[in-house]
Design an enzyme around this catalytic site. Structure first.
Site, PDB file in Angstrom:
ATOM      1  N   TYR A  33       0.823  -1.206   0.000  1.00 46.11           N
ATOM      2  CA  TYR A  33       0.000   0.000   0.000  1.00 46.11           C
ATOM      3  C   TYR A  33       0.859   1.259   0.000  1.00 46.11           C
ATOM      4  CZ  TYR A  33      -3.420   3.497   1.330  1.00 46.11           C
ATOM      5  OH  TYR A  33      -4.207   4.625   1.363  1.00 46.11           O
ATOM      6  N   HIS A  35       6.126   7.747   4.868  1.00 42.70           N
ATOM      7  CA  HIS A  35       5.840   6.543   5.636  1.00 42.70           C
ATOM      8  C   HIS A  35       7.135   5.751   5.707  1.00 42.70           C
ATOM      9  CE1 HIS A  35       1.429   6.958   5.344  1.00 42.70           C
ATOM     10  NE2 HIS A  35       1.690   7.487   4.161  1.00 42.70           N
ATOM     11  N   HIS A  39       4.907  10.412  -0.058  1.00 41.61           N
ATOM     12  CA  HIS A  39       3.638  10.678  -0.733  1.00 41.61           C
ATOM     13  C   HIS A  39       3.405  12.183  -0.841  1.00 41.61           C
ATOM     14  CE1 HIS A  39       1.766   6.583   0.694  1.00 41.61           C
ATOM     15  NE2 HIS A  39       2.915   6.418   0.047  1.00 41.61           N
ATOM     16  N   HIS A  78       4.256  13.957   2.974  1.00 38.67           N
ATOM     17  CA  HIS A  78       4.574  13.152   4.154  1.00 38.67           C
ATOM     18  C   HIS A  78       5.319  11.896   3.735  1.00 38.67           C
ATOM     19  CE1 HIS A  78       0.663  11.672   2.706  1.00 38.67           C
ATOM     20  NE2 HIS A  78       1.014  10.501   3.210  1.00 38.67           N
TER      21      HIS A  78
END
Length: 178
Positions: free
Chosen positions: A25, A135, A125, A133
């Site tokens: 994801y 991840h 992203h 941001h």
């Protein structure tokens, strides 16, 4: 003006989640979970501007392959309620260019995670949007040339979380200095 955000959470089987699904994801890739047979296909997901895997120097070469990495994580955990990985999500200052943001988060990852023996899977992203941001998926086990070893329980301490949050604040503020 930059907005500070740094959250840390675990991804565990007790929540019905998988490391392969989380990695697919965040990276916008297709990864088959060899343990369950599920195919996680997020190749149509947009606004993923950069992905990479950062590893300690002694890590085996297979850790650079996202599918292999997270399937190995899944295989190394036997319990039905296992903590599979940890996610750190940080807001990237809108004042920085995408390249500056990437360098900022790389420096943070190297200092706080990779130097301590973790493998870090980075996905940035919306780097050119209103909510840039990153991840960062982290292994919960240390890596050696032979593969994953024991879980490092020190990485679960609250003071470690506080240290990471303070470090992100320092890194972000330094990047914004003129």
């Amino acid at each position: 003006m930059a907005i500070y955000h740094c959250s840390v959470k675990t991804i565990s089987r007790s929540q019905g989640r998988s490391a392969t699904g989380a990695a697919a994801y965040r990276s916008g890739e297709k990864i088959t979970d060899e343990r369950s047979g599920l195919v996680h296909d997020y190749t149509r997901k947009g606004n993923i501007d950069h992905t990479e895997i950062l590893v300690p120097e002694n890590a085996p070469s297979w850790v650079h392959d996202r599918s292999t990495l997270w399937n190995e994580v899944e295989q190394s955990e036997k319990r039905k309620d296992s903590q599979l990985c940890r996610e750190v999500e940080v807001a990237l200052p809108v004042e920085l260019t995408p390249d500056e943001s990437r360098d900022l988060v790389r420096g943070f990852i190297q200092e706080e995670f990779v130097k301590k023996g973790m493998v870090a899977d980075l996905a940035i992203h919306h780097s050119k949007g209103e909510n840039p941001h990153a991840h960062i998926l982290l292994t919960t086990r240390e890596i050696t040339p032979e593969g994953f070893t024991h879980k490092n329980r020190d990485w679960n301490h609250k003071d470690m979380l506080q240290s990471w949050r303070e470090s992100w604040e320092t890194h972000a503020n330094k990047a914004l200095e003129i």
